[in-house]
Scaffold this motif. Structure first.
Motif, PDB file in Angstrom:
ATOM      1  N   ALA A   7      23.062 103.308  49.601  1.00  0.00           N
ATOM      2  CA  ALA A   7      23.814 104.361  49.324  1.00  0.00           C
ATOM      3  C   ALA A   7      25.025 103.137  48.419  1.00  0.00           C
ATOM      4  O   ALA A   7      24.602 102.491  48.226  1.00  0.00           O
ATOM      5  N   LEU A   8      25.439 104.058  47.433  1.00  0.00           N
ATOM      6  CA  LEU A   8      26.648 103.364  46.760  1.00  0.00           C
ATOM      7  C   LEU A   8      27.858 104.446  47.177  1.00  0.00           C
ATOM      8  O   LEU A   8      28.074 105.179  47.848  1.00  0.00           O
ATOM      9  N   VAL A   9      28.528 103.135  46.654  1.00  0.00           N
ATOM     10  CA  VAL A   9      30.276 103.756  47.464  1.00  0.00           C
ATOM     11  C   VAL A   9      30.755 104.108  46.466  1.00  0.00           C
ATOM     12  O   VAL A   9      31.250 103.738  45.215  1.00  0.00           O
ATOM     13  N   PHE A  52      32.325  97.115  50.570  1.00  0.00           N
ATOM     14  CA  PHE A  52      32.975  98.196  50.580  1.00  0.00           C
ATOM     15  C   PHE A  52      33.169  98.648  49.490  1.00  0.00           C
ATOM     16  O   PHE A  52      34.660  99.670  49.256  1.00  0.00           O
ATOM     17  N   GLN A  53      33.578  97.948  48.359  1.00  0.00           N
ATOM     18  CA  GLN A  53      33.546  97.678  46.807  1.00  0.00           C
ATOM     19  C   GLN A  53      33.576  99.094  46.172  1.00  0.00           C
ATOM     20  O   GLN A  53      32.143  99.527  46.902  1.00  0.00           O
ATOM     21  N   PRO A  54      34.530  99.643  45.578  1.00  0.00           N
ATOM     22  CA  PRO A  54      33.613 100.708  44.565  1.00  0.00           C
ATOM     23  C   PRO A  54      32.469 100.214  43.975  1.00  0.00           C
ATOM     24  O   PRO A  54      31.819  99.002  42.710  1.00  0.00           O
ATOM     25  N   LEU A  55      31.906 101.377  44.007  1.00  0.00           N
ATOM     26  CA  LEU A  55      30.428 101.276  43.360  1.00  0.00           C
ATOM     27  C   LEU A  55      28.863 100.145  44.017  1.00  0.00           C
ATOM     28  O   LEU A  55      28.209 100.364  43.735  1.00  0.00           O
ATOM     29  N   SER A  56      29.366  99.358  44.687  1.00  0.00           N
ATOM     30  CA  SER A  56      28.871  98.428  45.408  1.00  0.00           C
ATOM     31  C   SER A  56      27.769  99.436  45.996  1.00  0.00           C
ATOM     32  O   SER A  56      27.911 100.544  46.712  1.00  0.00           O
ATOM     33  N   LEU A  57      26.281  98.930  45.865  1.00  0.00           N
ATOM     34  CA  LEU A  57      24.777  99.466  46.367  1.00  0.00           C
ATOM     35  C   LEU A  57      24.471  98.905  47.707  1.00  0.00           C
ATOM     36  O   LEU A  57      24.285  97.133  47.557  1.00  0.00           O
ATOM     37  N   LEU A  58      24.205  99.224  48.380  1.00  0.00           N
ATOM     38  CA  LEU A  58      24.102  98.810  49.979  1.00  0.00           C
ATOM     39  C   LEU A  58      22.487  99.796  50.232  1.00  0.00           C
ATOM     40  O   LEU A  58      22.237 100.875  50.093  1.00  0.00           O
ATOM     41  N   GLN A  59      22.369  98.536  51.350  1.00  0.00           N
ATOM     42  CA  GLN A  59      20.895  98.918  52.110  1.00  0.00           C
ATOM     43  C   GLN A  59      21.915  99.776  53.858  1.00  0.00           C
ATOM     44  O   GLN A  59      22.077  98.851  53.514  1.00  0.00           O
ATOM     45  N   LEU A  80      22.243  94.231  46.005  1.00  0.00           N
ATOM     46  CA  LEU A  80      22.152  94.043  44.496  1.00  0.00           C
ATOM     47  C   LEU A  80      23.518  93.208  43.906  1.00  0.00           C
ATOM     48  O   LEU A  80      24.500  93.959  43.704  1.00  0.00           O
ATOM     49  N   PRO A  81      24.014  92.112  44.680  1.00  0.00           N
ATOM     50  CA  PRO A  81      24.980  92.004  44.281  1.00  0.00           C
ATOM     51  C   PRO A  81      24.765  91.862  42.775  1.00  0.00           C
ATOM     52  O   PRO A  81      24.496  91.276  41.392  1.00  0.00           O
ATOM     53  N   TYR A  82      26.078  92.030  42.285  1.00  0.00           N
ATOM     54  CA  TYR A  82      26.578  91.978  40.977  1.00  0.00           C
ATOM     55  C   TYR A  82      27.121  90.581  40.639  1.00  0.00           C
ATOM     56  O   TYR A  82      28.231  89.954  41.002  1.00  0.00           O
ATOM     57  N   LYS A  83      26.592  90.015  39.012  1.00  0.00           N
ATOM     58  CA  LYS A  83      27.604  88.768  38.528  1.00  0.00           C
ATOM     59  C   LYS A  83      28.726  89.778  37.587  1.00  0.00           C
ATOM     60  O   LYS A  83      29.008  88.169  38.716  1.00  0.00           O
ATOM     61  N   THR A  84      29.451  90.219  37.677  1.00  0.00           N
ATOM     62  CA  THR A  84      30.653  90.524  37.178  1.00  0.00           C
ATOM     63  C   THR A  84      31.420  91.753  37.132  1.00  0.00           C
ATOM     64  O   THR A  84      32.276  91.582  37.335  1.00  0.00           O
ATOM     65  N   LEU A  85      30.600  93.337  37.663  1.00  0.00           N
ATOM     66  CA  LEU A  85      31.575  93.356  38.141  1.00  0.00           C
ATOM     67  C   LEU A  85      32.567  93.635  38.958  1.00  0.00           C
ATOM     68  O   LEU A  85      33.203  94.362  38.885  1.00  0.00           O
ATOM     69  N   HIS A  86      32.472  93.126  40.222  1.00  0.00           N
ATOM     70  CA  HIS A  86      34.151  93.106  40.909  1.00  0.00           C
ATOM     71  C   HIS A  86      34.293  91.467  40.576  1.00  0.00           C
ATOM     72  O   HIS A  86      35.731  91.038  41.480  1.00  0.00           O
ATOM     73  N   THR A  87      34.467  90.330  39.845  1.00  0.00           N
ATOM     74  CA  THR A  87      34.866  89.452  39.430  1.00  0.00           C
ATOM     75  C   THR A  87      35.046  89.393  37.961  1.00  0.00           C
ATOM     76  O   THR A  87      37.015  89.102  37.877  1.00  0.00           O
ATOM     77  N   GLU A  88      35.128  90.217  36.987  1.00  0.00           N
ATOM     78  CA  GLU A  88      35.965  90.523  35.606  1.00  0.00           C
ATOM     79  C   GLU A  88      36.350  91.880  35.691  1.00  0.00           C
ATOM     80  O   GLU A  88      36.534  92.680  36.379  1.00  0.00           O
ATOM     81  N   VAL A  89      37.691  91.474  35.063  1.00  0.00           N
ATOM     82  CA  VAL A  89      38.777  92.256  35.485  1.00  0.00           C
ATOM     83  C   VAL A  89      38.406  93.295  34.714  1.00  0.00           C
ATOM     84  O   VAL A  89      39.144  95.011  35.650  1.00  0.00           O
ATOM     85  N   VAL A  90      38.417  92.906  33.229  1.00  0.00           N
ATOM     86  CA  VAL A  90      37.880  94.578  32.298  1.00  0.00           C
ATOM     87  C   VAL A  90      36.644  96.139  33.322  1.00  0.00           C
ATOM     88  O   VAL A  90      37.308  96.845  33.208  1.00  0.00           O
ATOM     89  N   LYS A  91      36.140  95.024  33.834  1.00  0.00           N
ATOM     90  CA  LYS A  91      34.880  95.812  34.053  1.00  0.00           C
ATOM     91  C   LYS A  91      35.118  96.232  35.768  1.00  0.00           C
ATOM     92  O   LYS A  91      34.512  97.433  36.169  1.00  0.00           O
TER      93      LYS A  91
END
Length: 239
Positions: A7-9, A52-59, A80-91
């Motif tokens: 699921a994608l949040v 449940f952050q935006p567009l987290s990919l969950l099972q 799918l633990p993102y490397k940058t999407l939830h830590t870099e301000v622009v992304k």
């Protein structure tokens, strides 16, 4: 019925004092909304708000009544633990914008594996690449293919793009016809793939016009379209 799916949040909304209502696009069942009771106060539960952050990919392991009411998630894990999407301000700002677009655009209450895969692959690309200034433009254009109103580029040598008809024309036939730099950029985007995005050169001023054009196009073709609240922030960051 007990179900299991990726699921994608798309969104999460606080409800009452400690609950969340989460909208997810599931791989097997399409768009679903879930009520997560007590999650905002729970520190040891199986579900955590950070999942449940935006567009987290969950099972997810869930219980579906399939009666049009809110469903229940029993267990979830980030696959799918993102490397940058939830830590870099622009992304992070870009994710918020994309999640709003998807929430307003995707209404399918049935499985659409190709759309799910498109979103997943796009996010994977975004997570590991740095030259992303035109990412949102290409994503918006490619998403229309899954929503059923991808422009007809067969006559793209014509100077006018008709937003209502979604095609190119030799003459301006009313208020929905656009011409100029944004139309040229749109044609460039049609020929581009994410893996070649770093080679695509669109000036900042044209980027803003192209985004405006695409959002007008969405507004005309999506019933109940709402302008993304995150748009002003995105505009400041990318234009």
């Amino acid at each position: 019925m007990q179900v299991s799916s990726r699921a994608l949040v798309f969104s999460s909304l606080k409800y009452a004092e400690a609950d969340l209502i989460v909208s997810c696009f599931t791989e097997k069942f399409g768009l679903k909304s879930y009520l997560l009771r007590g999650i905002l106060k729970s520190k040891r539960g199986k579900l955590r708000t950070s999942m449940f952050q935006p567009l987290s990919l969950l099972q997810i392991e869930a219980y579906h009544k399939d009666k049009g009411s809110l469903e229940r998630i029993n267990e979830a894990k980030v696959i799918l633990p993102y490397k940058t999407l939830h830590t870099e301000v622009v992304k992070t700002s870009l994710l918020l914008f994309l999640s709003e677009i998807l929430k307003n655009s995707v209404k399918e209450e049935e499985a659409n594996p190709s759309l799910f895969q498109f979103i997943e692959n796009s996010l994977k690309w975004l997570d590991i690449n740095e030259k992303i200034a035109n990412f949102h433009l290409l994503f918006l254009l490619k998403l229309t293919n899954f929503l059923g109103f991808y422009p007809d580029f067969s006559e793209n040598n014509a100077p006018y793009f008709n937003l209502m008809e979604g095609n190119f024309q030799q003459h301006s036939l009313g208020q929905f016809c656009e011409e100029g730099e944004a139309i040229v950029a749109l044609i460039q985007l049609d020929k581009c793939e994410f893996k070649y995005l770093s080679e695509l050169s669109i000036p900042k001023s044209v980027r803003l016009k192209t985004l405006d054009l695409l959002l007008k196009y969405y507004q005309l073709h999506i019933q109940g379209y709402k302008a993304p609240k995150s748009l002003p922030v995105l505009t400041q960051l990318f234009h």
